[in-house]
Scaffold this motif. Structure first.
Motif, PDB file in Angstrom:
ATOM      1  N   ALA A 122       0.859  -1.180   0.000  1.00 35.70           N
ATOM      2  CA  ALA A 122       0.000   0.000   0.000  1.00 35.70           C
ATOM      3  C   ALA A 122       0.900   1.237   0.000  1.00 35.70           C
ATOM      4  CB  ALA A 122      -0.891  -0.035   1.227  1.00 35.70           C
ATOM      5  N   PRO A 123       0.384   2.396  -0.386  1.00 38.12           N
ATOM      6  CA  PRO A 123       1.232   3.580  -0.493  1.00 38.12           C
ATOM      7  C   PRO A 123       1.990   3.855   0.799  1.00 38.12           C
ATOM      8  CG  PRO A 123      -0.942   4.021  -1.358  1.00 38.12           C
ATOM      9  CD  PRO A 123      -1.000   2.663  -0.726  1.00 38.12           C
ATOM     10  N   SER A 124       3.254   4.186   0.668  1.00 40.58           N
ATOM     11  CA  SER A 124       4.081   4.428   1.845  1.00 40.58           C
ATOM     12  C   SER A 124       4.404   5.900   2.034  1.00 40.58           C
ATOM     13  CB  SER A 124       5.365   3.606   1.741  1.00 40.58           C
ATOM     14  OG  SER A 124       5.950   3.785   0.478  1.00 40.58           O
ATOM     15  N   ASN A 125       3.912   6.766   1.145  1.00 46.68           N
ATOM     16  CA  ASN A 125       4.080   8.209   1.344  1.00 46.68           C
ATOM     17  C   ASN A 125       2.706   8.860   1.341  1.00 46.68           C
ATOM     18  OD1 ASN A 125       6.526   7.365  -0.580  1.00 46.68           O
ATOM     19  ND2 ASN A 125       7.199   8.992   0.748  1.00 46.68           N
ATOM     20  N   VAL A 126       2.576   9.859   2.198  1.00 49.63           N
ATOM     21  CA  VAL A 126       1.310  10.591   2.201  1.00 49.63           C
ATOM     22  C   VAL A 126       1.599  12.087   2.273  1.00 49.63           C
ATOM     23  CG1 VAL A 126       0.953  10.637   4.708  1.00 49.63           C
ATOM     24  CG2 VAL A 126      -1.023  10.617   3.174  1.00 49.63           C
TER      25      VAL A 126
ATOM     26  N   TYR B 177       1.931  18.310   7.798  1.00 47.46           N
ATOM     27  CA  TYR B 177       3.129  17.461   7.745  1.00 47.46           C
ATOM     28  C   TYR B 177       3.953  17.840   6.518  1.00 47.46           C
ATOM     29  CZ  TYR B 177       0.517  14.588  11.046  1.00 47.46           C
ATOM     30  OH  TYR B 177      -0.186  14.158  12.137  1.00 47.46           O
ATOM     31  N   PRO B 178       5.216  17.436   6.506  1.00 45.36           N
ATOM     32  CA  PRO B 178       6.002  17.662   5.287  1.00 45.36           C
ATOM     33  C   PRO B 178       5.444  16.847   4.130  1.00 45.36           C
ATOM     34  CG  PRO B 178       7.432  17.131   7.151  1.00 45.36           C
ATOM     35  CD  PRO B 178       6.029  16.864   7.587  1.00 45.36           C
ATOM     36  N   ILE B 179       5.675  17.332   2.947  1.00 50.33           N
ATOM     37  CA  ILE B 179       5.216  16.641   1.749  1.00 50.33           C
ATOM     38  C   ILE B 179       5.830  15.242   1.706  1.00 50.33           C
ATOM     39  CG2 ILE B 179       7.090  17.604   0.333  1.00 50.33           C
ATOM     40  CD1 ILE B 179       5.175  17.806  -1.983  1.00 50.33           C
ATOM     41  N   ALA B 180       5.026  14.273   1.292  1.00 47.37           N
ATOM     42  CA  ALA B 180       5.478  12.889   1.084  1.00 47.37           C
ATOM     43  C   ALA B 180       6.007  12.248   2.362  1.00 47.37           C
ATOM     44  CB  ALA B 180       6.513  12.809  -0.031  1.00 47.37           C
ATOM     45  N   SER B 181       5.396  12.563   3.505  1.00 54.98           N
ATOM     46  CA  SER B 181       5.790  11.909   4.753  1.00 54.98           C
ATOM     47  C   SER B 181       5.520  10.413   4.652  1.00 54.98           C
ATOM     48  CB  SER B 181       4.976  12.476   5.923  1.00 54.98           C
ATOM     49  OG  SER B 181       5.343  13.814   6.161  1.00 54.98           O
ATOM     50  N   PHE B 182       6.320   9.646   5.381  1.00 52.02           N
ATOM     51  CA  PHE B 182       6.121   8.199   5.342  1.00 52.02           C
ATOM     52  C   PHE B 182       4.888   7.807   6.150  1.00 52.02           C
ATOM     53  CE2 PHE B 182      10.841   8.266   4.635  1.00 52.02           C
ATOM     54  CZ  PHE B 182      10.743   7.963   3.296  1.00 52.02           C
ATOM     55  N   PHE B 183       4.221   6.780   5.662  1.00 54.41           N
ATOM     56  CA  PHE B 183       2.909   6.425   6.176  1.00 54.41           C
ATOM     57  C   PHE B 183       2.831   4.913   6.344  1.00 54.41           C
ATOM     58  CE2 PHE B 183      -1.677   5.547   5.373  1.00 54.41           C
ATOM     59  CZ  PHE B 183      -2.223   6.346   6.365  1.00 54.41           C
ATOM     60  N   GLY B 184       2.313   4.477   7.469  1.00 53.79           N
ATOM     61  CA  GLY B 184       2.177   3.039   7.683  1.00 53.79           C
ATOM     62  C   GLY B 184       1.898   2.748   9.150  1.00 53.79           C
ATOM     63  N   TYR B 185       2.232   1.537   9.541  1.00 51.90           N
ATOM     64  CA  TYR B 185       1.977   1.107  10.909  1.00 51.90           C
ATOM     65  C   TYR B 185       3.199   1.373  11.781  1.00 51.90           C
ATOM     66  CZ  TYR B 185      -1.984  -1.392   8.889  1.00 51.90           C
ATOM     67  OH  TYR B 185      -3.137  -1.707   8.236  1.00 51.90           O
TER      68      TYR B 185
ATOM     69  N   ASP C  69      -5.234   2.293  11.924  1.00 51.52           N
ATOM     70  CA  ASP C  69      -4.088   2.587  12.784  1.00 51.52           C
ATOM     71  C   ASP C  69      -2.854   3.028  12.019  1.00 51.52           C
ATOM     72  OD1 ASP C  69      -5.161   2.057  15.417  1.00 51.52           O
ATOM     73  OD2 ASP C  69      -5.394   0.000  14.713  1.00 51.52           O
ATOM     74  N   ARG C  70      -2.974   3.095  10.717  1.00 47.58           N
ATOM     75  CA  ARG C  70      -1.835   3.617   9.959  1.00 47.58           C
ATOM     76  C   ARG C  70      -1.693   5.103  10.250  1.00 47.58           C
ATOM     77  NH1 ARG C  70      -2.933   2.114   3.927  1.00 47.58           N
ATOM     78  NH2 ARG C  70      -4.925   3.019   4.550  1.00 47.58           N
ATOM     79  N   THR C  71      -0.475   5.534  10.281  1.00 51.36           N
ATOM     80  CA  THR C  71      -0.238   6.908  10.688  1.00 51.36           C
ATOM     81  C   THR C  71       1.047   7.400  10.034  1.00 51.36           C
ATOM     82  OG1 THR C  71      -0.008   8.333  12.627  1.00 51.36           O
ATOM     83  CG2 THR C  71       1.043   6.179  12.743  1.00 51.36           C
ATOM     84  N   ILE C  72       1.364   8.636  10.277  1.00 52.69           N
ATOM     85  CA  ILE C  72       2.612   9.148   9.718  1.00 52.69           C
ATOM     86  C   ILE C  72       3.760   8.668  10.588  1.00 52.69           C
ATOM     87  CG2 ILE C  72       3.912  11.284   9.392  1.00 52.69           C
ATOM     88  CD1 ILE C  72       1.287  12.373   8.137  1.00 52.69           C
ATOM     89  N   ILE C  73       4.683   7.970   9.983  1.00 50.97           N
ATOM     90  CA  ILE C  73       5.717   7.284  10.757  1.00 50.97           C
ATOM     91  C   ILE C  73       7.121   7.793  10.480  1.00 50.97           C
ATOM     92  CG2 ILE C  73       4.439   5.123  11.096  1.00 50.97           C
ATOM     93  CD1 ILE C  73       5.900   3.977   8.662  1.00 50.97           C
ATOM     94  N   GLY C  74       7.281   8.666   9.523  1.00 52.02           N
ATOM     95  CA  GLY C  74       8.648   9.106   9.265  1.00 52.02           C
ATOM     96  C   GLY C  74       8.710  10.231   8.259  1.00 52.02           C
ATOM     97  N   ASN C  75       9.929  10.701   8.034  1.00 49.24           N
ATOM     98  CA  ASN C  75      10.132  11.918   7.267  1.00 49.24           C
ATOM     99  C   ASN C  75      11.266  11.721   6.263  1.00 49.24           C
ATOM    100  OD1 ASN C  75      10.454  14.511   6.359  1.00 49.24           O
ATOM    101  ND2 ASN C  75      10.663  15.436   8.384  1.00 49.24           N
ATOM    102  N   PRO C  76      11.001  11.903   5.002  1.00 54.73           N
ATOM    103  CA  PRO C  76      12.071  11.751   4.014  1.00 54.73           C
ATOM    104  C   PRO C  76      12.960  12.990   3.884  1.00 54.73           C
ATOM    105  CG  PRO C  76      10.020  12.235   2.908  1.00 54.73           C
ATOM    106  CD  PRO C  76       9.698  12.170   4.378  1.00 54.73           C
ATOM    107  N   HIS C  77      12.613  14.051   4.608  1.00 53.10           N
ATOM    108  CA  HIS C  77      13.371  15.297   4.445  1.00 53.10           C
ATOM    109  C   HIS C  77      14.509  15.375   5.460  1.00 53.10           C
ATOM    110  CE1 HIS C  77      10.256  16.842   1.772  1.00 53.10           C
ATOM    111  NE2 HIS C  77       9.403  16.272   2.591  1.00 53.10           N
TER     112      HIS C  77
END
Lengths: 552, 1069
Positions: free
Chosen positions: B824-828, B833-841, B890-898
């Motif tokens: 499933a998509p891993s960026n949201v 939030y910053p653009i294209a933040s990581f998304f998942g569990y 329960d998926r949420t923003i889990i990280g930052n590519p920036h």
């Protein structure tokens, strides 16, 4: 620079007002037909596949996902009821059917503006477009239950909020109205075989009634179809699953596939089934959609040639599970319904005209998907080159028969059981069994002998009661239409999905470990979840117009 | 005679003035001059642009040799800005000058790569494959569309990677980072502008230069994967765990069964432990198998490559031995590869005109076998003084390049890198007959032999011809008033024949060979006219005015054709006509866009202290409907040279100090060419239907293909910049500091349309807002260390940006997803939030016991508790929304590519004729979503696995496990989660170069004016914790594709950077 310098026009495409004429309307109507295969709406091909092999068969007791365990896990979730609303497959199906709705509405809008068409011509277009719109909504209805109905007055391609319609209404009346209009206005025969006829619309309308248990309304429609004399059962059962007998006398409405027709990747072949071929032999990919042991067992018959609806699954038809193709194997010798070997590819039996099925060598991963392969959507060896795509023979022109006369017989039998005569029901079921029993239609070995011990006979004594009759007609549905994507939806409309599938998964867990602990939750799993992304995208002024189904 | 101290070449055009007089002159082409000096006036003031001024006492000398040294004080440079030039000391916007000489020390294919680490606030991503894409981002991400900057090369605009432009021709390069500097380029400048000037001839006798380097590149690091025995052991373990009941992670017999169920595998048998066979095809055969009988000549009786024969697989096989140790597939697809570059230049000129002609040949073979890039280019830049006030000139480059990429491109699950980890180690590269081996045997999964894939692709050459340049004329109308007209052309011609040979050894062999041929061409012309007025209004007020018009016209056309069923794969047979005509398909189309603009700029300098600069541009674009087509982009900036104020004069150590403030607007129009239009199209694959039931033809239909939005208008980026430029300690230290804020409003975004509307391209709508804020610091220092002969110079830069989506469609919960493949998509992209933040569990470790697992919120279970994923050894999914169960909600923003910051450091050390350059570059604080782990760390498909999965999976008692208990039917653990996230920080030593200038005494004997030899190492050292192939994947695409920036930071097995060793030589005659 002058402003004209900045006027550029899109290339190789047309604007809406190019279609307000007979030819243009025809183009849009063809575009609406072209989504019948569920492919072309920008979704992954098998997500929206017209034959519903995932939602109708893998989700039922007919088939396993097949292939290896880690390939396309989202289909596994559907198989063992770990169903989440973000499973991309549901959105794919939703996308395919609603794009079909939109294209039907494009045609309906254009026909109103056309100036070079007679009223009769317009009615003919409207009837076909409304049939298609009814069909696409029907697909959505049986998948998701609570879905919005989008008509050409609601839909406005220039207003992206126009179709944000709530899903709090039962849309059966709208579907019925579309199909009824088609039934009332279509000709009995169309010169082009792919177009829907009056009787195609009648059958679809009757089917819609059946899904609502409106047996009294459905019965006369089915009777009229039979009485029309336009259709007859093919003498051989297998002719319903061969490209060379597409659009035959039994066909009422078929989804047309074509190959080598200018589509660069063979996309108009049966692309929705592209994964569902043996992993060796006729093709090399991809080993999905394998018949279940339970299904194979269902084809066992007793000494009288009748099915064993209560005991069929007590003992397994012998399989070559775990047996190398090089090791010896003796196929099952007990009595079997001959339709088994038109439905299931199994070791030791001719696989269409591809020779004897060698078992494990054609199976991607027996450990995960069992020893069987599907057959009905396959192409014959003799089709290669003519009815298969030059770049990839899996994409073939063996049509999907959405509705055929045998459906009508068994549906009519259901009607008779509920609102008519059990004896008439028995007659109709026997019509189907009689054809199955035609020895000319048996799968045969090279020496001309039947490939297995085929014994199938008619019901010779009256059904004891309604319940017995229901059991018989439902079992006949399964045998006649196994692996054709109907089973799950039939179980739901009969109200027996939970008990049937819970028993199935509990028993099947001994063969397929992934069923360990799997449960069908009654009141939830009868319908799939509204795709979560669709709910998110349905917002108007921050509020969602679509509501999720119960349990998800 | 005056010479340039850096290379001892004559310096024409230097100014000489006898101190205390008005007498002066300019050096000629040979750097020579002669003057008669009045008595008592024997001091010469010598100056030249780019050099430190000097005062020279003549004394009694009649012949004077003066050596000028380059001025490292960047503040004294003249820089090319929009449609003109300006002294750097007068610039009030954020303009960075790239030290081209330093930047080009590192071999690069294209100009974008040369920017990496050189300029604060500029991020560069490479795809690392020869001739591959690059991605440049200036000051963060200002849009959800195309964030790549605009390049202006000799006045001609272009976008994209520009591999076909030879970087060795570059003379100067400036980056316009903020809107006040860039707004003169208006609608296309929203993401910054890179201005490039190519080398021009100088007055003087013909100068011949030859620069060459040759080197070898090799793979830095592969992935740590399993050998055959480890693979089989892990397979057995995970199959046993799946087939039997697990009690606290220990496999126990299922109810009703007496013993454990063991796996059955075509290769490894069916015992309690796997047995490695001698052969894999026939499946799991032992060496004594009668099917492996040999002919007297040693060949195998039953070997056959006729895979379509009925006997194949039954009695005939592509006989293949097992690689019992295991094939190291990374080692097989990578090998050291050469790189070379030759640049030959001739330049010169006189009063009548100047010329610079160069020829370049560049050849970089890929470290992946059979890939590579080759380029030939010729440049001719000339300018003629046709009359006293009229100059006519041209700049033109013609290039031809050829590229062989890896099959299926970079970051793709079907490319050769992916297959190197997706193919099992037991498979050898070749079968017993020396043909490619593959997955045709049983239970070998479906990877393709990556060596075969590369080899078969080796003749699929992408060919590109490009003409890029302009002609111009300048007319001096009045003193200070100059008119200029320039017509630029960018013409591209592209051809490829892509031939696919059947991979008969693969389990999923292609049904037939096939050929696709593509021919594309496109052009963009740019015509601009300017009037420039330079005038001093009195002794202390300088004025510069520019006004102009510009029009741009673009057109692109493509044609593709395909056939299959070729009788022979011979390379001479790989043309359409040799394929089966019945299989022919084709497609073709075109697109175009246009832009018309007017602009004006005014710059004033008062007392060299107060600087003001104002710009306005009007753009009209064909990409918007007539009602919304026009936009204005203003800018205003001011500078205060505070060091000129009396109160600062006493401060020691401050040579020059300038404060800057700038405001401006720029735009973005990268929304495709026809966004306003509702479009219907016809397409055999999606709108045709076989209404006739013919099986072999389909009736033409039409479908809605694009909704269109006539209301879309310009996206606007408003930027604010405060900066300080300082020169300190007698020119020893230059400091540039900037604080910036960029706000994008009316950001154009293709809102996902609910599908009840049907399926068509979603139009761009003006909805979103973004901000990017950050700081940048650049330092330059240098000098001599006493009289030891040591010289040094150090350049350092560091920059930050903080990206924030301040609005999407107005609803905080609206999520726009990016990248999705098997997962499933891993960026949201979501408000707040910053653009294209990581998304998942979010994962919270691993359950150590069944008891703990049962007590936790059920995961992915039914309402009645059945189907619960939780057990000993499974991941602990966090119940983010606290509803007592784990679901997709329960998926949420889990990280930052920036990153937190990016930096670069360049050090030059000189001693006599030796020079040592060190260049390092890095990013800090970003995360990478390592998608490769989906394939190597979980039981997805049957390919090879990581040593991490082998050693760090949970087993009873292993409390420090990183991965769950191996179970072959576990489809849950691989869901997108924090497990995939890794630190993407790295520091890379991009370049180490040691050069030696041959002494003048030797050189002059052979007619050389300069000769330098050097050895160089690239990417020799990388400091990172990232476990994937290369951490430098943060910017993963050329950016030309809309929407790429919504899925940054995902590693799908990107082409790794090469370690390179080079030997080079620069000669000047």
């Amino acid at each position: 620079c002058k402003d004209e310098f900045l006027d550029v026009a899109p290339k190789a495409v047309l604007g809406a007002n190019n279609f307000y004429n007979r030819v243009g309307v025809g183009y849009l109507l063809t575009g609406a037909y072209s989504l019948l295969d569920g492919v072309g709406a920008g979704t992954t091909s098998w997500h929206g596949s017209a034959d519903n092999w995932i939602y109708g068969s893998v989700a039922s007791d007919d088939a396993y996902k097949g292939s290896t365990s880690g390939d396309q896990p989202e289909i596994s979730y559907i198989e063992y009821k770990a169903i989440q609303p973000d499973n991309s497959h549901f959105r794919g199906k939703w996308q395919a059917v609603y794009d079909g709705v939109a294209r039907s509405n494009d045609a309906l809008q254009a026909v109103e503006k056309a100036t070079d068409m007679s009223e009769a011509e317009k009615v003919l277009v409207r009837a076909q477009a409304r049939f298609l719109r009814g069909h696409y909504h029907f697909e959505a209805k049986k998948m998701f239950n609570m879905v919005p109905f989008i008509d050409e007055k609601t839909y406005d391609p220039t207003n992206l909020n126009s179709t944000k319609v709530t899903n709090d209404k039962n849309i059966w009346p709208n579907i019925e109205a579309d199909l009824k209009f088609a039934y009332d206005n279509l000709p009995e025969v169309q010169s082009q075989k792919g177009r829907v006829t009056k009787w195609g619309a009648a059958a679809m309308l009757g089917k819609a009634y059946l899904f609502q248990q409106k047996f009294a309304e459905a019965k006369p429609l089915f009777e009229a179809i039979i009485a029309s004399g336009k259709y007859s059962l093919m003498p051989k059962y297998a002719d319903n699953h061969k490209a060379v007998t597409n659009n035959n006398a039994e066909s009422i409405f078929e989804i047309q596939f074509s190959v080598n027709d200018g589509a660069g990747g063979g996309e108009n072949g049966n692309q929705g089934a592209t994964l569902n071929y043996p992993y060796g032999g006729p093709t090399t990919c991809c080993g999905f959609y394998q018949p279940s042991q339970n299904l194979v067992n269902a084809f066992k018959t007793d000494a009288n040639g009748l099915p064993l609806p209560t005991t069929f699954n007590d003992a397994d038809v012998t399989s070559d599970q775990g047996v190398e193709s090089t090791a010896p194997f003796t196929p099952y010798a007990g009595p079997l319904d001959p339709r088994l070997d038109h439905t299931v590819g199994r070791r030791g039996i001719p696989y269409l005209d591809w020779g004897i099925m060698p078992g494990k060598a054609w199976v991607r991963d027996q450990g995960n998907g069992g020893p069987y392969e599907g057959k009905k959507h396959l192409f014959q060896k003799s089709d290669v080159g003519t009815n298969t795509f030059s770049g990839n023979s899996r994409l073939n022109a063996n049509n999907y028969r959405l509705i055929r006369l045998s459906h009508v017989y068994l549906w009519l039998a259901e009607c008779e059981i509920e609102v008519g005569s059990l004896e008439k029901a028995r007659d109709y079921i026997n019509v189907i069994r009689r054809r199955a029993a035609n020895p000319d239609g048996f799968v045969k070995l090279d020496d001309g002998k039947p490939a297995a011990n085929y014994v199938v006979k008619e019901y010779t004594t009256p059904f004891a009661d309604k319940a017995a009759a229901r059991t018989a007609v439902r079992f006949e549905h399964r045998l006649e239409f196994a692996m054709e994507g109907h089973r799950f939806f039939d179980l739901v409309r009969w109200g027996i999905a939970a008990e049937t599938l819970n028993a199935y998964m509990a028993k099947e867990a001994r063969l397929r470990s992934y069923f360990n602990g799997a449960t069908f939750a009654k009141g939830k799993h009868e319908y799939y979840p509204i795709p979560v992304q669709e709910i998110l995208n349905s917002k108007v002024a921050g509020a969602e117009t679509l509501k999720q189904n119960p349990g998800y | 005679r005056i010479t340039d101290g850096s290379d001892n070449t004559p310096l024409p055009g230097a100014n000489l003035l006898i101190k205390g007089t008005q007498t002066g002159m300019v050096t000629d082409a040979d750097g020579k001059f002669s003057l008669s000096v009045p008595n008592g006036r024997d001091v010469l003031i010598v100056s030249a642009i780019g050099f430190v001024g000097q005062e020279v006492t003549i004394g009694n000398r009649t012949e004077i040799n003066i050596t000028m040294t380059s001025d490292i004080k960047t503040l004294s440079e003249v820089v090319v800005t929009g449609y003109g030039a300006q002294a750097k000391r007068d610039i009030t916007g954020a303009v960075a000058t790239v030290n081209v000489k330093e930047a080009l020390k590192v071999p690069v294919t294209n100009v974008s790569q040369a920017l990496q680490g050189r300029v604060a606030g500029v991020q560069v991503g490479n795809d690392n494959s020869p001739g591959g894409g690059t991605m440049v981002r200036i000051r963060g991400f200002g849009t959800i569309n195309d964030n790549s900057p605009l390049y202006i090369i000799d006045g001609v605009p272009t976008k994209g990677t520009n591999n076909s432009l030879n970087p060795n021709d570059i003379e100067t390069m400036q980056v316009l980072k903020d809107a006040s500097a860039a707004s003169i380029y208006g609608s296309r400048a929203g993401n910054g502008v890179v201005i490039i000037t190519t080398k021009k001839g100088k007055a003087g006798k013909a100068k011949l230069t030859y620069d060459v380097y040759y080197g070898t590149q090799q793979l830095g690091k592969g992935l740590s994967l399993l050998n055959t025995q480890q693979y089989a052991d892990l397979l057995w373990e995970s199959r046993i765990n799946a087939a039997n009941t697990l009690v606290n992670g220990v496999a126990t017999p299922n109810p009703g069964q007496t013993g454990l169920i063991y796996p059955k595998n075509a290769q490894f048998g069916s015992g309690t432990t796997p047995v490695i066979p001698d052969f894999i095809f026939p499946d799991g055969a032992s060496a004594s198998d009668p099917r492996l009988a040999k002919n007297p000549d040693g060949s195998y009786v039953n070997y056959s490559n006729d895979i379509d024969s009925p006997d194949f697989r039954k009695t005939k096989f592509l006989i293949t031995q097992a690689n019992k140790q295991g094939t190291d597939w990374f080692n097989e697809i990578f090998s050291p590869a050469p790189i070379q570059n030759h640049q030959l230049g001739v330049s010169g000129g006189n009063e009548g005109g100047r010329y610079a002609v160069s020829f370049n040949y560049f050849n970089q073979q890929g470290i992946q076998k059979y890939t590579g890039y080759e380029r030939y280019s010729i440049r001719a830049n000339t300018e003629f003084n046709v009359a006293k006030r009229v100059r006519i000139g041209e700049n033109l480059q013609v290039s031809y390049d050829e590229r062989i990429g890896q099959p299926n491109g970079n970051n793709n699950e079907s490319n050769s890198i992916s297959f190197a980890y997706r193919i099992q180690p037991i498979i050898p590269v070749y079968d017993v007959a020396g043909n490619f081996a593959g997955t045709k045997g049983g239970d070998l999964d479906n990877a393709r032999n990556p060596v075969a894939a590369l080899y078969r692709n080796k003749d699929n050459v992408n060919k590109n011809v490009r003409l890029f340049g302009n002609v111009y004329a300048e007319l001096d109308l009045l003193p200070g008033l100059t008119a200029k007209t320039s017509f630029g052309m960018d013409y591209n011609l592209f051809n490829v024949r892509n031939y696919n040979i059947r991979d008969i050894e693969s389990s999923e062999s292609a049904g037939t060979n096939s050929l696709g041929t593509s021919n594309n061409y496109g052009y963009t012309w740019t015509w601009y006219n300017t009037l420039t007025y330079n005038r001093d209004l009195g002794p202390n007020i300088k004025m510069n005015l520019i006004a102009g018009t510009e029009s741009i016209k673009n057109y692109f056309e493509f044609f593709n054709a395909n056939r299959s069923r070729f009788a022979d794969d011979n390379i001479e047979n790989r043309y359409l006509d040799a394929g089966n005509a019945g299989t022919a398909t084709n497609s073709g189309g075109a697109s175009n866009w246009r832009l018309a603009s007017e602009f004006a700029k005014a710059s004033f300098s008062f007392y060299d202290k107060y600087l003001v600069d104002a710009t306005i541009r009007r753009d009209r674009s064909s990409r918007f409907s007539a009602a919304n087509r026009t936009a204005y982009f203003p800018a205003l900036s001011a500078g205060w040279r505070i060091s000129q104020e009396n109160f600062m004069k006493g401060l020691r150590g401050i040579d020059d100090l300038k404060l800057r403030a700038a405001y401006g607007q720029t735009g973005n129009q990268e929304i495709g060419n026809y966004n306003p239009y509702l479009i219907f199209g016809t397409n055999p694959t999606t709108s045709f239907y076989d209404l006739n039931g013919s099986r072999t033809s389909a009736v033409q239909g039409y479908e809605l293909q694009q909704f269109g939005n006539a209301n879309a208008k310009w996206e606007t980026t408003t930027s604010l910049d405060f900066g300080v430029d300082a020169t300190l300690f007698k020119g020893k230290l230059d400091v540039t500091f900037d604080w910036f804020s960029r706000t994008t409003t009316d950001a154009l975004f293709p809102i996902p349309v609910q599908l009840t509307q049907g399926v068509a391209t979603n139009p761009f709508q003006n909805i979103a807002s973004f901000t990017n804020k950050g700081i940048e610091l650049g330092l330059n220092t240098g000098g001599k260390i006493g009289s030891s002969g040591f010289t040094y110079s150090v350049g350092a830069n560091i920059s930050t940006y903080r990206n924030l989506v301040t609005k999407t469609d107005g609803n905080a919960s609206t999520q726009y997803f990016g990248f999705a493949t098997r997962l499933a998509p891993s960026n949201v992209t979501q408000q707040g939030y910053p653009i294209a933040s990581f998304f998942g569990y979010q994962l919270d470790g691993i359950f150590q016991s069944d008891e703990a697992a049962k007590a936790a919120p059920p995961a992915f279970a039914n309402p009645d508790g059945t189907n619960n994923y939780n057990r000993a050894g499974s991941f602990i999914f966090r119940d983010v929304n606290g509803d007592g169960k784990i679901t997709a909600a329960d998926r949420t923003i889990i990280g930052n590519p920036h990153p937190n910051f990016t930096y670069g450091l360049n050090v030059n050390l000189g001693y006599k004729n030796f020079n040592l350059t060190l260049f390092g570059q890095g990013v800090q604080g970003n995360q990478i979503f390592n998608y490769v782990r989906y394939w190597t760390d979980f039981p997805t498909f049957g390919g090879n696995r990581s040593t991490r999965m082998y050693y760090d999976s949970w087993r009873p008692g292993k409390t420090d496990a990183k991965l769950p208990i191996p179970r072959s039917n576990d489809n849950i653990s691989s869901l997108p989660s924090t497990y995939y996230l890794e630190s993407g920080s790295y520091l890379r030593l991009k370049n180490v170069q040691l050069s030696y200038n041959l002494p003048v005494s030797i050189m002059s004997k052979v007619g050389l004016s300069n000769a330098t030899v050097y050895v160089q190492g690239q990417n020799l050292l990388t400091v990172t914790q990232y476990t994937g192939l290369d951490p430098e994947i943060n910017l993963r695409d050329s950016g030309a594709t809309t929407g790429q920036d919504r899925q940054i930071g995902v590693d799908e097995g990107a082409y790794p950077v090469a370690k390179t060793l080079l030997l080079g030589l620069n000669l000047a005659f």
